[in-house]
Design a protein around this motif. Sequence first.
Motif, short mmCIF file in Angstrom:
data_model
loop_
_atom_site.label_atom_id
_atom_site.label_comp_id
_atom_site.label_asym_id
_atom_site.label_seq_id
_atom_site.Cartn_x
_atom_site.Cartn_y
_atom_site.Cartn_z
N THR A 1 0.82 -1.22 0.00
CA THR A 1 0.00 0.00 0.00
C THR A 1 0.85 1.27 0.00
N ARG A 2 2.15 1.15 0.08
CA ARG A 2 3.01 2.33 0.13
C ARG A 2 3.04 3.02 -1.23
N GLU A 3 2.77 4.28 -1.23
CA GLU A 3 2.69 5.03 -2.48
C GLU A 3 4.00 5.04 -3.26
N ILE B 1 4.24 3.82 -7.17
CA ILE B 1 4.75 4.69 -8.23
C ILE B 1 5.90 4.01 -8.96
N ARG B 2 6.83 3.46 -8.21
CA ARG B 2 8.00 2.80 -8.80
C ARG B 2 7.58 1.63 -9.70
N THR B 3 6.63 0.83 -9.23
CA THR B 3 6.18 -0.33 -10.00
C THR B 3 5.43 0.09 -11.25
N ALA B 4 4.57 1.09 -11.14
CA ALA B 4 3.82 1.58 -12.30
C ALA B 4 4.75 2.19 -13.35
N GLN B 5 5.76 2.92 -12.91
CA GLN B 5 6.72 3.51 -13.85
C GLN B 5 7.49 2.43 -14.60
N LEU C 1 -0.15 -4.89 -5.18
CA LEU C 1 0.75 -3.84 -5.66
C LEU C 1 0.76 -3.82 -7.18
N TRP C 2 0.86 -4.98 -7.79
CA TRP C 2 0.92 -5.07 -9.25
C TRP C 2 -0.41 -4.72 -9.88
N ARG C 3 -1.51 -5.09 -9.23
CA ARG C 3 -2.83 -4.75 -9.78
C ARG C 3 -2.98 -3.23 -9.89
N VAL C 4 -2.62 -2.53 -8.83
CA VAL C 4 -2.72 -1.07 -8.84
C VAL C 4 -1.79 -0.49 -9.89
N ALA C 5 -0.56 -1.01 -9.98
CA ALA C 5 0.42 -0.49 -10.95
C ALA C 5 -0.08 -0.67 -12.38
N ALA C 6 -0.67 -1.83 -12.68
CA ALA C 6 -1.18 -2.08 -14.03
C ALA C 6 -2.30 -1.10 -14.38
N THR D 1 -4.99 -3.66 -18.28
CA THR D 1 -5.86 -4.59 -17.56
C THR D 1 -5.00 -5.69 -16.95
N PRO D 2 -5.05 -5.89 -15.63
CA PRO D 2 -4.30 -6.99 -15.02
C PRO D 2 -5.10 -8.29 -15.11
#
Length: 378
Positions: free
Chosen positions: A99-101, A105-109, A134-139, A145-146
């Motif tokens: 849940t850490r922002e 951010i790092r994963t989405a980038q 974490l990956w679901r949010v990043a996708a 679509t995850p």
Amino acid sequence: MTALPDATVPPTPDPADHPRKVLFVAGAGRSGTSTMAGLMQILGLHVPKPEVVPDETNPKGFGEPAWAVEHHTRLLREAVVQVSDSRPDAWFETGRISTREPERIRTAQWLESHFEVASELVVKDPRLSWFLSLWRVAAIRSGATPVFATMLRPPAEVVGSKQKYYANRLGSAHLASSWLNMLLHTERATRESVADGGRVFVRYSDLLDDWTRETMRVGEQLQLQHVLHATSEQIRDGHRFVDPGLRRVTQTLDDLALPPRLHELTAETWSELNKLAEPGGDQPAVHEALDQLRQGYTDLYAEAEAISRSSVVATEHRMRQGGRGPGGGQTGPGGPKPADAPAPDAPVRAADRVPHGLRAMVPAPVRRGLRKAAGRER
């Protein structure tokens, strides 16, 4: 009457026009995740580079992005969670980090940078399940679509494979427990995708028996365009990649000699998970049964922790006393050494003398306090 035009074969869609999608291949290590990821790569999905290089444990390759492996390893270290962790509470520790922002951010980038290469990605790592949220949010933040493919292999074979290829000394009971913990919570973590058809379960044996049927089922269920429009050359490459002999470890639960209740929970969980791999089997009744099994395992683990508290306390005392053995003698140089002792030239810490299985039973706050007392953490 105007003549109808001749029927023509519709053109193959341009891969650049495919909607963004990330396939996350989940499940316990040694359950066929590498085979699934490798096939998806052959059929056109992109494994972000650089990849983890093959080795003797997986000579055909892992299909793992090196960045994801390093990312997960760092996060697990911070959460004080093992790859094969049998503690139900470990999910709370990794969920808290997810849940850490800054991590989101790092994963989405990272995902965004690889969507510049391809529209459909595949991400796989045995540590992946710990961070699915974490990956679901990043996708989603990347406009993708995850979707999830969870591999199923009989737990006894997973345990045997880990013991054979990873020289694991934690014992069958620990490895079976970690399989239960991993699969029950992975199923729960991906359940959100049932409504939109975004998850699928695949038996490793089915994949080896008829990989074209299984990958097409995955492609249709998850709407993976590269799979649906695979070429004959890619199909030939897939046949060369899949080796039915990959199933090199075969044993049953009876061979593991598990404690009776653990044996029962493992067998029942395997039976329910298999229903998810059947057509139309991903149903509320199965979800409810798996919820009950997950609660049953959580209760069993809590009982084991309560019963074994004396062992934990004894270990804490030995660590504070500088690693003295059960009889008061040193377990370091000049004294008996355990089978899993560090190499002679490695620094010997008190914690290294405690079996991993026992260390995992020490609550995280206690372990952190011990590390601070030893000057290894501030």
